[in-house]
Design an enzyme around this catalytic site. Structure first.
Site, PDB file in Angstrom:
ATOM      1  N   LYS A 143       0.859  -1.184   0.000  1.00 34.91           N
ATOM      2  CA  LYS A 143       0.000   0.000   0.000  1.00 34.91           C
ATOM      3  C   LYS A 143       0.896   1.236   0.000  1.00 34.91           C
ATOM      4  CE  LYS A 143      -3.839   2.107   2.587  1.00 34.91           C
ATOM      5  NZ  LYS A 143      -4.775   1.947   3.718  1.00 34.91           N
ATOM      6  N   SER A 145      -9.640   2.261   2.740  1.00 36.73           N
ATOM      7  CA  SER A 145      -8.719   2.989   1.897  1.00 36.73           C
ATOM      8  C   SER A 145      -7.725   2.085   1.171  1.00 36.73           C
ATOM      9  CB  SER A 145      -7.943   4.006   2.741  1.00 36.73           C
ATOM     10  OG  SER A 145      -7.142   3.352   3.717  1.00 36.73           O
ATOM     11  N   SER A 158     -10.215  -0.193   6.894  1.00 34.11           N
ATOM     12  CA  SER A 158      -9.582  -0.048   5.578  1.00 34.11           C
ATOM     13  C   SER A 158      -8.871  -1.279   5.049  1.00 34.11           C
ATOM     14  CB  SER A 158      -8.601   1.130   5.597  1.00 34.11           C
ATOM     15  OG  SER A 158      -9.295   2.341   5.690  1.00 34.11           O
TER      16      SER A 158
END
Length: 492
Positions: free
Chosen positions: A79, A154, A178
């Site tokens: 990420k 996210s 997330s």
């Protein structure tokens, strides 16, 4: 060699050790897939092809020596919130579009030390603030199951990359759901560990008392392999807990499902907005666990209505403090030709941050301001303690708590939900972060539009092994985690 992306982490590890294929061949296989398929999905912000091949060659040398880590040579995606030395780290924001970190986050350093190969950095909501990955400066990522739908957020890029078979595993972060919500939207397994289990050092902060890194993969077994690498104490992170780490892979069958008491909060299944398809799939998965010997126990979680307002005071307050460092002075975006220092601050921040980030900074700054601090922020912290106590009381009678991971399946890109509608979509995940508990998402079927549905299991502190074990055994008796989107079936 055309179907390497269909292999589990265990199968990849065995194949590499037995020299059925090399890490370079495996890495090239994924890079070809990314080049062909990712223009449709848009999961990667940065693809590090040259860097990955250098790491793959080093892994091949280690594998030949016979002393390599179990995951040596296996590719993964990070990420884009984890700092990576020499590689751009953006947090999905214009503010950091030109930022190249001088050091690695601990999670990245541990992955490197184990010989994992970094394919690149994947997309996310700006500064991890969002539930769709649409707030990214680099544009929206598509859900591999339906490219005109969001992958969740996210950690949407992480979920989309794994679901499209553009990486076998990925790192994610979870501040209010997330990891779990995008795992649910994309038909994956995703684990949010206990707060303090995985180091936050080098993970760009959103809300420091809530943020936690974790693994995203197709199965609980694959997640367990990555947890064995990234979990553990880190002296560089003052919130990291110095507690012995389990061997998550060895413990995959360590929890008996027979006799396991699963709490079913009645408040969770009466939430306004809970989709009938989601409710039905979750109830079917609980029925399956019951057939495997689990005992379903109805419980009360009386603080449910307080989750959203409490979270959306505490998280923005911490965000307003954490993001004050992005001021156009030291690093990151700086406006052109400022007339004075105040103009530099104002324009750098208003031009560098997107709308959702600005909204949360403003909410948080208001909640922390003189005259409102006691009325809002302090009160929210008191309610947070009550939410934690509500869970601890429930765990006196049950082993784990079951819930949907999200009240709906994936939304359409551009659905333009209001901020309030978006925030209410996090109803099932926020409290886990407020209480610092571990929780896992497991895929349990599809809605009428063939979009994935997820079951969330919430555990008591330090019960990651238990959660992984329960889901692993569920996955031995079902095949939802093996289902693939059509785009994942494409060959490069």
């Amino acid at each position: 060699m055309t179907d390497l992306h269909r292999l589990s982490i265990r199968e990849l590890s065995e194949g590499l050790k037995q020299a059925q294929f090399s890490s370079r061949e495996l890495t090239e296989h994924y890079l070809k897939r990314i080049a062909k398929i990712d223009p449709k999905v848009k999961s990667y912000v940065t693809v590090t092809a040259e860097h990955a091949l250098v790491e793959a060659d080093a892994a091949d040398v280690a594998l030949k020596s016979g002393h390599a880590h179990a995951l040596a040579g296996i590719p993964l995606a990070h990420k884009d919130i984890f700092c990576t030395q020499g590689i751009k780290t953006t947090a999905g924001s214009k503010m950091l579009d030109n930022f190249i970190s001088p050091y690695d986050a601990t999670v990245v350093a541990k992955a490197k030390a184990a010989g994992l190969v970094t394919l690149g950095k994947v997309n996310m909501d700006e500064f991890a603030m969002g539930s769709t990955s649409e707030s990214s400066y680099f544009g929206a990522t598509g859900n591999p199951w339906a490219l005109d739908h969001v992958p969740g957020g996210s950690s949407g890029g992480s979920a989309a990359a794994v679901a499209a078979d553009l990486a076998p595993i990925a790192t994610g972060t979870d501040t209010g759901g997330s990891i779990r919500q995008p795992a649910s939207f994309c038909g994956l397994t995703g684990l949010k560990p206990t707060y303090g289990r995985v180091s936050r050092f080098g993970m760009i902060a959103y809300a420091s008392s809530l943020d936690q890194g974790g693994p995203m993969a197709r199965s609980a077994e694959d997640c367990a392999y990555l947890m064995n690498v990234i979990a553990g104490h880190d002296a560089k992170d003052s919130t990291s807990i110095n507690k012995e780490v389990d061997d998550y892979v060895a413990n995959l069958n360590g929890t008996a499902v027979k006799g396991l008491r699963i709490g079913i909060p009645k408040q969770y299944f009466n939430v306004t907005g809970l989709d009938a398809n989601v409710k039905a799939r979750v109830e079917e998965s609980l029925k399956k666990l019951e057939e495997m010997g689990a005992i379903l126990v109805e419980i009360d979680l009386n603080m449910t209505e307080a989750y959203v307002p409490t979270y959306y005071l505490i998280a923005p307050a911490e965000a307003s403090s954490n993001l004050s460092r992005f001021d156009g002075v030291r690093y990151g975006y700086r406006c052109e030709n400022p007339v004075d220092l105040m103009d530099l601050y104002k324009r750098s921040r208003s031009e560098g941050f997107g709308a959702e980030v600005q909204r949360r900074i403003l909410i948080g700054t208001y909640a922390l301001s003189a005259g409102y601090y006691d009325a809002y922020y302090v009160k929210a912290q008191k309610v947070r303690r009550l939410i934690q106590q509500d869970f601890l009381k429930a765990f006196e009678n049950v082993d784990v708590i079951a819930a949907p991971s999200a009240p709906t399946t994936a939304y359409k890109i551009g659905a333009n939900l209001s901020p309030t509608e978006m925030y209410l979509g996090d109803i099932y995940t926020l409290a886990v972060n407020l209480a610092g508990l571990p929780a896992i998402n497991a895929p349990v079927g599809f809605d009428k539009d063939s979009l994935p549905v997820g079951l969330q299991l919430i555990g008591n502190y330090w019960s990651e092994s238990q959660l992984l074990s329960i889901v692993h055994q569920y996955q031995q008796n079902t095949d939802w985690h093996t289902k693939r989107a059509a785009i994942a079936e494409e060959n490069a």
